[in-house]
Design a protein around this motif. Structure first.
Motif, PDB file in Angstrom:
ATOM      1  N   THR A   1      31.890  47.965  38.219  1.00 14.66           N
ATOM      2  CA  THR A   1      33.133  48.234  38.951  1.00 14.66           C
ATOM      3  C   THR A   1      33.644  49.657  38.766  1.00 14.66           C
ATOM      4  O   THR A   1      34.647  50.026  39.374  1.00 14.66           O
TER       5      THR A   1
ATOM      6  N   LEU B   1      38.491  44.199  42.923  1.00 12.04           N
ATOM      7  CA  LEU B   1      37.605  43.528  41.974  1.00 12.04           C
ATOM      8  C   LEU B   1      37.524  44.292  40.662  1.00 12.04           C
ATOM      9  O   LEU B   1      37.519  45.522  40.638  1.00 12.04           O
TER      10      LEU B   1
ATOM     11  N   ASP C   1      35.154  39.472  37.414  1.00 12.46           N
ATOM     12  CA  ASP C   1      35.081  38.851  38.733  1.00 12.46           C
ATOM     13  C   ASP C   1      33.604  38.712  39.091  1.00 12.46           C
ATOM     14  O   ASP C   1      32.742  39.365  38.494  1.00 12.46           O
TER      15      ASP C   1
ATOM     16  N   TYR D   1      33.550  36.750  46.918  1.00 19.75           N
ATOM     17  CA  TYR D   1      33.872  37.053  45.527  1.00 19.75           C
ATOM     18  C   TYR D   1      34.790  35.978  44.975  1.00 19.75           C
ATOM     19  O   TYR D   1      35.456  35.266  45.708  1.00 19.75           O
TER      20      TYR D   1
ATOM     21  N   ARG E   1      37.632  35.587  41.672  1.00 18.44           N
ATOM     22  CA  ARG E   1      38.379  36.227  40.587  1.00 18.44           C
ATOM     23  C   ARG E   1      38.006  35.579  39.257  1.00 18.44           C
ATOM     24  O   ARG E   1      37.774  34.374  39.186  1.00 18.44           O
TER      25      ARG E   1
END
Length: 150
Positions: free
Chosen positions: A16, A97, A101, A117, A119
């Motif tokens: 990320t 995100l 996640d 996606y 969480r």
């Protein structure tokens, strides 16, 4: 062997961009069933790639690139021999995100590739009594690719 229809990955801090380090996409393992989800890139050319288009639940299409970084075999000083899925930063940012996640990629029966996606939901910590009578906490978290449908 049949091609997996769906794979999932729990996102890491590196995936990320939360570590601030530069990387070229999410690393895809070179062995196992996950790699079979992606197109075969071969090794005849340097750094072959293919664009892949994933549709999210809102109907928005996201262009991502599946790349085999293989300069180890083409350049005397090359070191890379890895598969990556790149072009995901905008998807991550738009959907907020974070590490923990997960994303799931699907090959649908109609030929569409989709992305979803979930969480991260903090797991409950289980208190367990060990053999010596002490109470210990146990928590196991994974962060790797997985095939979820073949």
């Amino acid at each position: 062997m049949t091609k997996p229809r769906a794979i999932t990955k729990v996102l890491s801090l590196n995936d990320t961009g939360e570590t601030g380090g530069h990387q070229a996409g999410i690393c895809v393992p070179k062995s196992g069933d996950v790699l079979r989800f992606f197109p075969d890139l071969g090794n005849e050319e340097k750094n072959p790639r293919v664009a892949m288009y994933f549709v999210d639940p809102s109907g928005k299409t996201w262009k991502m690139n599946f790349i085999y970084y293989n300069n180890k075999f083409f350049d005397p000083k090359g070191t890379r021999n890895e598969y990556r899925l790149t072009g995901m930063t905008a998807f991550f940012r738009e959907n907020g995100l974070k590490a923990g996640d997960s994303i799931t990629l699907f090959h649908r029966d109609d030929g569409t590739d989709t992305i979803e996606y979930k969480r991260y939901i903090a797991p409950t910590v289980k208190m367990m009594e060990s053999i010596d009578g002490l109470i210990k906490k146990r928590l196991v978290i994974g962060s790797d690719w997985k095939v979820i449908d073949c």
